[in-house]
Design an enzyme around this catalytic site. Structure first.
Site, short mmCIF file in Angstrom:
data_model
loop_
_atom_site.label_atom_id
_atom_site.label_comp_id
_atom_site.label_asym_id
_atom_site.label_seq_id
_atom_site.Cartn_x
_atom_site.Cartn_y
_atom_site.Cartn_z
N CYS A 318 36.05 37.87 46.27
CA CYS A 318 36.62 39.23 46.22
C CYS A 318 36.16 39.93 44.93
O CYS A 318 34.97 39.99 44.65
CB CYS A 318 38.13 39.15 46.35
N ILE A 319 37.09 40.43 44.11
CA ILE A 319 36.67 41.10 42.88
C ILE A 319 36.01 40.10 41.93
O ILE A 319 35.16 40.46 41.11
CB ILE A 319 37.86 41.82 42.21
#
Length: 583
Positions: A318-319
């Site tokens: 994800c991030i």
């Protein structure tokens, strides 16, 4: 029901009413602050109203289309009721209505089928709105929110399963539902914090994040965990896990049977993992650049010191995957060859189409967010939780509304939802820069637009092999928005599309009863749809495919298993460490 039971329940009702009255005062104050703009809210009423007014003026310019929609919606709604009374209606595939009691009588069938008919008619009409504008996206999104809220499943008087439970329990289910509601309001201090899991079911370090290891390095932003080996020999190159910092790291190390850390240890990897701090006001000035320097770059330096190795594999989720991609691009610009392979899970680097998250973020909201965080120095964790829940409102909001409040039950023990609720705060400087430079300006896609630590970065200069995983039903990082990564990176890319969504599709371990499956294809046409049309579907977990991919890019040399704390870095404390436990 005997009189003692009646008396006991009346006393419980009175006690709960007193607690509810106290916490509702907090709710009213919070609602007033949000309505006046004194308190930040992910939903901005003025923005939503403005979107509806603009779209309404466009819609009314074609009165024939509006009339046709109204007529078709009315005819579909009336037909649903007519078929229900005639006994001709079929069971609904919609899981909100999976209880057979919705088929039991014509009123329940009519309520169900007429609501579904209205949803279908509205969806057809909304598809005629112009695409590509934030206003149209917001109208489509919030219209769906309203229809989902109005579903007959969400009301005690209309839900036959809830009514039956009320009668079977002689009203106890309503009392327990009210208790659950009050507890959720109290936990949120006036904000409705809907329980999606049993908070007492798990404890980090006891039930989850139990893989043995040691914290061997730490700074003000992260702890670095080195895990104990599960094989006598290990691969020469260590593997670094970089988790997202929106939630805790143990998404990689849930229960033993679905721990990706444990699985890769069993494949002979030497695993290091970053555990991020839960930021407070003192972390307000930490930037995305700080996350890079104090995160993966510091971890690579520590791993080199600990093992003496100069080559590493790296993984980001994800991030955390965005940070990994940016870090690898920085190293490429500096001709630093430390990264041998890189892997990202559910990671967008092209933000041309962000999906429904786009309804919440633009430059106007960025100004409001900056003002909100000016004094606090961070964004509270519940804002992102609410945003992600609204994108899957029936699964993450209304299903728990029915279970907790109408049925009077507690949510089951589920490790993924326990982790999902264990979210973290976000420091102001990092979040504002990220939203402006990466999200709004789509800077990662533009060569040289983003500068990190004084160095402009270009994804096209990345030549290390990249494994890119997306998941087909991801509501946070749509797979069609992850696929362009295959066109942006300069080196070899292996793109895999997993089944299910953002979390369950990633945490999909090999099992006797395989779930979801995945798709692969060795060439990458420009269009994601074209890629999928020619992709091959495989049963079961994609984990072995990823392990085999790394194996194919690894040297044959094995080394004696590395024991945490026995290298050049000494143990600070046992895994899971103290940072992950901070609230």
């Amino acid at each position: 029901m005997d009189m003692d039971t009646v008396g006991s329940r009346l006393k419980e009702w009175a006690d709960l009413m007193a607690r509810a009255q106290a916490v509702l005062a907090q709710s009213q104050a919070a609602a007033a602050a949000k309505a006046t703009g004194d308190e930040f809210s992910i939903v901005d009423a003025n923005t939503v109203l403005s979107a509806y007014l603009k779209i309404w003026s466009e819609v009314m310019s074609d009165p024939i289309a509006v009339t046709e929609f109204a007529q078709n919606a009315w005819m579909d709604w009336a037909k649903a009721w007519r078929d229900a009374w005639a006994g001709e209606g079929q069971g609904a595939a919609d899981k909100r209505f999976r209880d057979r009691k919705w088929d039991a009588d014509p009123i329940a069938r009519g309520l169900r089928d007429s609501h579904l008919a209205l949803e279908r008619a509205t969806e057809r009409f909304l598809k005629t709105l112009p695409d590509g504008t934030k206003d149209a996206l917001r109208v489509k999104f919030y219209t769906r929110q309203m229809l989902s809220a109005l579903a007959p499943t969400n009301f005690l008087a209309l839900n036959p399963a809830a009514r039956e439970r009320f009668l079977d329990t002689e009203g106890a289910s309503l009392l327990e539902g009210f208790r659950n509601l009050v507890e959720d309001l109290e936990r949120g201090q006036g904000r409705l914090d809907i329980a999606t899991n049993d908070p007492a079911a798990f404890e980090v370090g006891r039930d989850l994040a139990t893989t043995p290891g040691k914290v061997v390095y730490q700074n003000k932003l992260m702890q670095l965990i080195h895990y104990a080996p599960l094989t006598e020999k290990q691969k020469k190159r260590p593997l670094l896990f970089v988790p997202p910092w929106i939630n805790k790291y143990y998404i990689f190390d849930l229960k033993p049977e679905n721990s990706l850390v444990r699985y890769m240890l069993s494949q002979g990897h030497s695993i290091y993992l970053i555990s991020w701090v839960n930021p407070t006001k003192e972390h307000a000035d930490l930037s995305f650049e700080d996350y890079m320097k104090l995160g993966p770059l510091a971890a690579l330096d520590a791993m080199e010191k600990d093992t003496g190795e100069r080559k590493f594999d790296i993984l980001g989720f994800c991030i955390g995957g965005i940070l990994v991609t940016a870090t690898v691009a920085l190293l490429a610009a500096r001709k630093d060859k430390r990264i041998a392979t890189a892997t990202t899970f559910a990671t967008m680097v092209d933000f041309t189409d962000v999906g429904e998250i786009g309804v919440f973020i633009d430059r106007d909201r960025l100004k409001v967010l900056r003002a909100h965080m000016k004094d606090k120095g961070y964004l509270e964790n519940h804002h992102l939780q609410d945003m992600f829940s609204m994108i899957r409102e029936n699964d993450l909001v209304w299903s728990f509304h029915v279970m907790n409040y109408l049925m009077g039950r507690k949510p089951p023990a589920f490790d993924l939802l326990f982790w999902n609720a264990d979210s973290t705060r976000l420091p102001a400087a990092m979040l504002l820069w990220y939203l402006e430079k990466i999200y709004i300006e789509n800077g990662l896609r533009q060569p040289g637009q983003i500068t990190l630590d004084g160095t402009p970065i270009d994804l096209g200069r990345i030549e290390v092999p990249f494994f890119v995983l997306a998941t087909k039903e991801d509501h946070i990082a749509p797979w069609t928005s992850i696929y362009p990564t295959t066109q942006l990176l300069g080196g070899e890319v292996k793109f895999v599309l997993g089944g299910s969504g953002h979390i369950a599709g990633v945490m999909n371990p090999p099992a006797a009863r395989p779930k979801y499956g995945y798709w692969t294809r060795d060439d990458y046409p420009a269009s994601a749809a074209d890629w999928l049309a020619g992709a091959e579907h495989h049963q079961g977990s994609w984990w072995p495919a990823w392990s085999a991919w790394i194996e194919a890019h690894s040297p044959a040399t094995l080394v004696p298993a590395r024991v945490p704390g026995k290298g050049r870095l000494k143990a600070i404390e046992d895994a899971p460490g103290s940072y992950v436990r901070a609230k």
